[in-house]
Enzyme design. Structure first.
Site, PDB file in Angstrom:
ATOM      1  N   TYR A  65      -7.960  14.048 -10.983  1.00  0.00           N
ATOM      2  CA  TYR A  65      -6.968  13.064 -11.435  1.00  0.00           C
ATOM      3  C   TYR A  65      -5.855  13.755 -12.236  1.00  0.00           C
ATOM      4  O   TYR A  65      -4.659  13.515 -12.004  1.00  0.00           O
ATOM      5  CB  TYR A  65      -7.702  12.012 -12.286  1.00  0.00           C
ATOM      6  CG  TYR A  65      -6.824  11.145 -13.134  1.00  0.00           C
ATOM      7  CD1 TYR A  65      -5.939  10.242 -12.555  1.00  0.00           C
ATOM      8  CD2 TYR A  65      -6.889  11.218 -14.532  1.00  0.00           C
ATOM      9  CE1 TYR A  65      -5.131   9.443 -13.353  1.00  0.00           C
ATOM     10  CE2 TYR A  65      -6.085  10.419 -15.320  1.00  0.00           C
ATOM     11  CZ  TYR A  65      -5.208   9.534 -14.724  1.00  0.00           C
ATOM     12  OH  TYR A  65      -4.403   8.747 -15.502  1.00  0.00           O
ATOM     13  N   ASP A  92       0.877  -1.165   0.000  1.00  0.00           N
ATOM     14  CA  ASP A  92       0.000   0.000   0.000  1.00  0.00           C
ATOM     15  C   ASP A  92       0.918   1.219   0.000  1.00  0.00           C
ATOM     16  O   ASP A  92       1.497   1.576   1.030  1.00  0.00           O
ATOM     17  CB  ASP A  92      -0.872  -0.040   1.266  1.00  0.00           C
ATOM     18  CG  ASP A  92      -1.731   1.203   1.404  1.00  0.00           C
ATOM     19  OD1 ASP A  92      -1.638   2.104   0.542  1.00  0.00           O
ATOM     20  OD2 ASP A  92      -2.501   1.271   2.388  1.00  0.00           O
ATOM     21  N   GLY A  95      -1.881   3.930  -8.261  1.00  0.00           N
ATOM     22  CA  GLY A  95      -2.781   5.043  -7.976  1.00  0.00           C
ATOM     23  C   GLY A  95      -4.040   4.991  -8.809  1.00  0.00           C
ATOM     24  O   GLY A  95      -4.246   4.069  -9.596  1.00  0.00           O
ATOM     25  N   ARG A 136     -11.917  10.368 -29.959  1.00  0.00           N
ATOM     26  CA  ARG A 136     -10.857  11.037 -29.186  1.00  0.00           C
ATOM     27  C   ARG A 136      -9.618  10.156 -29.091  1.00  0.00           C
ATOM     28  O   ARG A 136      -8.493  10.613 -29.197  1.00  0.00           O
ATOM     29  CB  ARG A 136     -11.377  11.386 -27.784  1.00  0.00           C
ATOM     30  CG  ARG A 136     -10.422  12.274 -27.000  1.00  0.00           C
ATOM     31  CD  ARG A 136     -11.010  12.686 -25.674  1.00  0.00           C
ATOM     32  NE  ARG A 136     -11.001  11.605 -24.699  1.00  0.00           N
ATOM     33  CZ  ARG A 136      -9.977  11.299 -23.921  1.00  0.00           C
ATOM     34  NH1 ARG A 136      -8.849  11.966 -23.992  1.00  0.00           N
ATOM     35  NH2 ARG A 136     -10.065  10.294 -23.063  1.00  0.00           N
TER      36      ARG A 136
HETATM   37  C1  15L Z   1      -5.978   8.080 -18.586  1.00  0.00           C
HETATM   38  O1  15L Z   1      -5.157   8.810 -18.067  1.00  0.00           O
HETATM   39  C2  15L Z   1      -6.483   6.881 -17.892  1.00  0.00           C
HETATM   40  O2  15L Z   1      -5.518   6.310 -17.049  1.00  0.00           O
HETATM   41  C3  15L Z   1      -7.070   5.855 -18.808  1.00  0.00           C
HETATM   42  O3  15L Z   1      -7.844   4.977 -18.037  1.00  0.00           O
HETATM   43  C4  15L Z   1      -7.907   6.494 -19.903  1.00  0.00           C
HETATM   44  O4  15L Z   1      -9.036   7.102 -19.341  1.00  0.00           O
HETATM   45  C5  15L Z   1      -7.084   7.502 -20.642  1.00  0.00           C
HETATM   46  O5  15L Z   1      -6.537   8.440 -19.779  1.00  0.00           O
HETATM   47  C6  15L Z   1      -7.888   8.213 -21.734  1.00  0.00           C
HETATM   48  O6  15L Z   1      -7.873   9.441 -21.778  1.00  0.00           O
HETATM   49  O7  15L Z   1      -8.473   7.512 -22.534  1.00  0.00           O
END
Ligand code: 15L
Length: 277
Positions: free
Chosen positions: A133, A48, A70, A171
């Site tokens: 995030y 952890d 994370g 995207r």
């Molecule tokens: C990220 O940073 C994520 O870790 C991943 O799960 C996707 O969501 C990715 O971006 C994305 O933008 O597709």
């Protein structure tokens, strides 16, 4: 063979990377979740990383760290704070105390997600996170910069797009990062002799990319894949409309949503079932 620690190794990016790097390094694989070895050179260590004692234990004696641990999507602040801010600090600080110089930090396209899609950005732009995030990824980049400048660590930040074999929507045509291109970039991050502090984009050679990834190319990155071969199919199934705030920006739905589920969970490996006799 070098020993490399991968944190967050049970996640989809971690699992894909382990499959790609199997046989090239001894992998010390760590996660909070239960983990199973996928190659014989793996050593599993449960940890952890929000606890400094765990971070110190797992970082001891490795040549480099790929810190994937994370939250990997937008989520509640408490979880992001514990895993991505405290956990990230613990991994950098534990590495420093244990004399591990090299850290590969997989940051994210969401550190710059509020740039418009019609703007090409390079590794020198000011961050524009699109989520809590994304903010945590900017924190990790800043921490890496501090540890490089103040403590002489070697920090390789990869602003990762979407790790997948194929693009899942419009995207992701711009940010697809195939597992073999991921492995190539990670290998550069581990092996390149002149890393001090670098930011590169973790994406394949996508025609529709909104990144100027010349810093990665300068370091020798030569991605093999381009999402364009899937473009027609992907665009044909793209639903019309969508939230304009998401559609205009590179980060997509992260720019407007309070929670984002993982869009591309790892496909199940087609494990051959042993026949019972
Ligand atoms: C990220 O940073 C994520 O870790 C991943 O799960 C996707 O969501 C990715 O971006 C994305 O933008 O597709």
């Amino acid at each position: 063979m070098k020993t490399i620690l991968i944190t967050g190794a049970a996640g989809d990016v971690g699992t894909r990377l382990r499959r790609e790097l199997a046989g090239k390094y001894v992998l010390r694989v760590s996660d909070l979740r239960p983990l199973k070895k996928i190659s014989k050179e793996e050593k599993v260590v449960r940890a952890d990383i929000s606890k400094m004692s765990d971070a110190l234990r797992i970082t001891r004696g490795v040549a480099a760290i790929v810190h994937l641990g994370g939250y990997s999507v937008e989520g509640p602040w408490e979880g992001i704070l514990s895993a991505n801010i405290i956990g990230c600090y613990n991994v950098f600080e534990a590495a420093r105390r244990n004399g591990v110089k090299r850290i590969l930090f997989p940051t994210s396209n969401h550190a710059t997600g509020f740039y418009p899609r019609n703007q090409t950005i390079d590794h020198r732009v000011y961050p524009k996170p699109d989520s809590r995030y994304g903010v945590s990824k900017v924190f990790g980049e800043a921490l890496g910069s501090l540890y490089a400048d103040k403590y002489g660590m070697e920090v390789f930040c990869m602003r990762i797009g979407n790790v997948n074999a194929v693009p899942i929507d419009k995207r992701r045509l711009a940010i697809l990062f195939t597992p073999r291109d991921l492995a190539q970039l990670v290998t550069i991050g581990i092996e390149h002799p002149d890393i001090r502090f670098e930011i590169v984009y973790g994406v394949s050679n996508n025609k529709r990319s909104w990144y100027d990834n010349s810093n990665a190319y300068r370091l020798g990155y030569r991605p093999q894949d381009d999402s364009e071969v899937y473009a027609e199919k992907v665009l044909a199934r793209e639903p019309p409309g969508g939230d304009p705030g998401a559609e205009q920006h590179q980060g997509g739905v992260f720019c407007v949503a309070e929670e984002v589920p993982n869009p591309a969970p790892l496909p199940k490996k087609t494990a051959k079932k042993k026949k019972r006799r």
